[in-house]
Design an enzyme around this catalytic site. Structure first.
Site, short mmCIF file in Angstrom:
data_model
loop_
_atom_site.label_atom_id
_atom_site.label_comp_id
_atom_site.label_asym_id
_atom_site.label_seq_id
_atom_site.Cartn_x
_atom_site.Cartn_y
_atom_site.Cartn_z
N GLY A 1 43.66 36.63 49.42
CA GLY A 1 44.23 35.31 49.64
C GLY A 1 45.72 35.37 49.92
N SER A 2 46.43 34.37 49.44
CA SER A 2 47.86 34.25 49.78
C SER A 2 48.72 35.31 49.12
CB SER A 2 48.37 32.86 49.40
OG SER A 2 47.77 31.88 50.22
#
Length: 639
Positions: free
Chosen positions: A326-327
């Site tokens: 993810g981020s």
């Protein structure tokens, strides 16, 4: 009628010849017999003496003491405890059924125990001692010893068995031992004779398995005298074996217990790493299990309970689990683009809520967009469109190369089971594995840690440590072997611009400490405890739906990575909560508490938390199954 003198003389001569012939033959036979007797009694005396002794003297192996395992402070993690057991040697036992019937009158043995022991006795070589029962009380062993004359071939013994005093805290790290199986033997070309001893314990998973050769030691021998009935009369001599090596880990048992306790109720993992040495200070996977269940063979009921749990307690999520990061992967994309010179730190990119690529829109998590953002704002507010743009400019090859430089897509060598390598995909990888060409859209997905990118919590912790120091530090789990310090693994500077690294660290600081940062609620107040981090949320389904509207197993994973303190980093932390939802809500608070515990050195005081968080933190701490620092249970008092 009287015989003539001439006939008498002839007869006497014949008798004399026959007597001489017979006498000579007898003398020759006696000579041969004497020579043979001399050969056997003098020349071969030693050989026949040994053969005779073999009828009354047995040589048996002595299992060595297994090496101990300690934490970095000397707290025992795996130890050996005394074990009373009863063994039988088939060739000395005579009638097995009768012997077992007598034994059952003295020792509590179930029908299954007897059947299993008989099966084991009959399949082993007749001279190999087979364990009938172990973990017996002293009273039971005494009964057998007193009745030994009526139990040929049966001997009570005192041995050692493995015990894990901290139960589930180190189950995934240290693993466990168990009796040698036929499968274990089939994997070895020249198995150690020790492994032929029934119920001899070897490492099955984890450090116990990976360091088996170190921990096992070498066998000793003993010569025992037995009588005609197979009863052991006395021990004639003993040669002790060599004890296995003692292993000291880098893990701190207090911090390890806190990490596991903080993850209770979740399917999650966390890794805490010293950024200077690479020492793994804690490496937890939840839920865990009690490794002592496996030492003597786990029951079907207990094993089914573990395997049917949807949170997968037997899986070590810290090193085996790989997840879309993810981020938390955005630092990789940012460093790749800025090092390639396709963007500058102050350059802004407009986020209107999506990026158009052909006929497809790649959306930002914030539907209305973030407006104009630069490197600092894009990380602080976790804007997706900024990284879509960077990925289109720099390309997947440089993103992948940067990921590997930071430790993602690299299998880190640790003595743990099934350490995963993760994945930093390239064009060649996709063509080889998927038989498809790489698309620009694949690069955009990868830029925010989705698509094909995979990382383990261990790799995410390594990434955070390398960003914090600019050094290619490698993780280390074993601190010393038999008190010999193991080398610190550092491949030197990463070769990334210090200026770019400072800008990324500053943005990560704002993620936690700026009001607009995605992890602002998870900050710590004391300046010496301020830390820098990055939230992440990775999708496990293609259709975007609210997590509350789908079953637990379809919800997004929550992630968080950080290093602390910000001004002078000492530790790096990664947290992954499977199906936890958003990283800011599910993973960041866990990481904050772990940072507080690691820096404070004990259960942290509530005063270091923001006022609005203190009640929640207090309730969480009160519900956590913490141990005392000496390894005992139930230590919740705050320092």
């Amino acid at each position: 009628m009287r015989r003539p003198p001439k006939d008498t003389e002839e007869s006497a001569r014949r008798i004399t010849r026959r007597g001489l012939l017979l006498g000579s033959s007898m003398l020759a036979f006696m000579g041969v017999l004497g020579a043979r007797m001399r050969y056997m009694q003098v020349d071969q005396a030693e050989e026949f003496r040994l053969l005779a002794e073999e009828n009354r003297i047995n040589i048996r192996l002595i299992a060595p003491a297994r090496g101990l395992i300690f934490d970095r402070n000397g707290q025992p993690i795996a130890e050996n405890v005394q074990n009373y057991r009863i063994v039988i040697v088939r060739e000395d036992a005579g009638d097995l059924d009768e012997t077992f019937a007598k034994l059952r009158a003295l020792v509590p043995l179930s029908d299954d125990d007897v059947e299993r022991a008989l099966r084991e006795v009959r399949r082993r070589s007749p001279f190999v001692p087979v364990t009938i029962a172990d973990q017996l009380a002293w009273e039971d062993v005494s009964e057998v010893a007193v009745n030994a004359p009526a139990l040929p071939g049966v001997t009570p013994e005192v041995g050692l068995t493995r015990h894990y005093p901290l139960t589930d805290d180190f189950a995934h790290v240290v693993g466990y031992v168990g009796p040698v199986s036929d499968y274990d033997l089939s994997k070895l070309e020249n198995p150690d004779p020790l492994l032929q001893i029934p119920k001899f314990q070897i490492g099955k998973v984890g450090l116990e398995a990976k360091s088996e050769d170190l921990l096992r030691g070498s066998a000793g021998t003993k010569r025992i005298e037995v009588n005609a009935g197979g009863r052991v009369m006395r021990e004639l001599s003993r040669l002790e074996g060599q004890k296995g090596a003692d292993v000291q880990l880098t893990v701190d048992h207090g911090l390890q217990n806190f990490v596991n306790a903080r993850l209770v109720g979740e399917s999650a993992a966390s890794v805490v790493m010293d950024v200077e040495t690479g020492d793994i200070l804690a490496i937890g996977s939840a839920p865990s299990f009690d490794p002592n269940l496996f030492v003597r063979g786990i029951s079907v009921k207990d094993y089914r309970t573990l395997t049917e749990d949807d949170h997968r307690p037997l899986a070590d999520k810290s090193v085996q689990g790989t997840y879309p990061p993810g981020s938390t992967f955005k630092m990789v994309t940012a460093l790749a683009a800025h090092e390639a010179g396709v963007v500058t730190a102050g350059e802004t990119i407009y986020c209107g809520g999506y990026k158009q690529l052909g006929t497809r829109r790649f959306h930002c998590w914030k539907r209305g967009g973030h407006g104009w953002v630069d490197l600092h704002d894009s990380l602080m507010r976790s804007c997706d469109v900024y990284y879509y743009e960077l990925a289109e400019r720099v390309g997947i090859e440089k993103i992948s190369a940067m990921a590997k430089k930071l430790g993602i897509g690299i299998k880190h060598e640790l003595p743990m089971s099934a350490v995963a390598g993760g994945l930093a995909p390239t064009k060649a990888w996709k063509e080889s594995r998927k038989q498809e060409s790489w698309m620009v859209g694949d690069s955009l997905n990868a830029s925010i840690g989705q698509g094909f990118v995979l990382a383990s919590p261990l790799q995410l912790s390594v990434m955070a440590a390398r960003i914090a120091t600019g050094q290619a530090i490698r993780p280390r789990l074993v601190k010393s072997i038999d008190s010999v310090e193991q080398p610190i693994l550092n491949d030197g500077p990463l070769g990334i611009s210090p200026t770019t690294l400072r800008q990324v660290r500053k943005a990560m600081y704002s993620v936690v400490n700026s009001r607009r940062g995605t992890a602002y609620r998870s900050r710590l107040l004391p300046e010496e405890m301020e830390f820098a981090g990055k939230t992440g949320t990775s999708q496990v389904r293609s259709v975007v739906v609210k997590n509350a509207d789908v079953p637990w197993e379809q919800r997004d994973h929550a992630l968080f990575v950080c290093f602390a303190p910000y001004d002078k980093p000492r530790i790096a932390v990664s947290v992954v909560v499977e199906h936890g939802g958003g990283g800011s809500k599910a993973a960041a608070p866990v990481a904050r508490d772990i940072v507080a515990r690691a820096l404070h050195g004990a259960l942290p005081p509530l005063e270091i938390y923001p006022t609005g968080e203190r009640d929640k933190v207090a309730k969480k701490f009160d519900s956590m199954p913490l141990r005392r620092e000496d390894g005992g249970p139930s230590g919740r008092d705050r320092a």
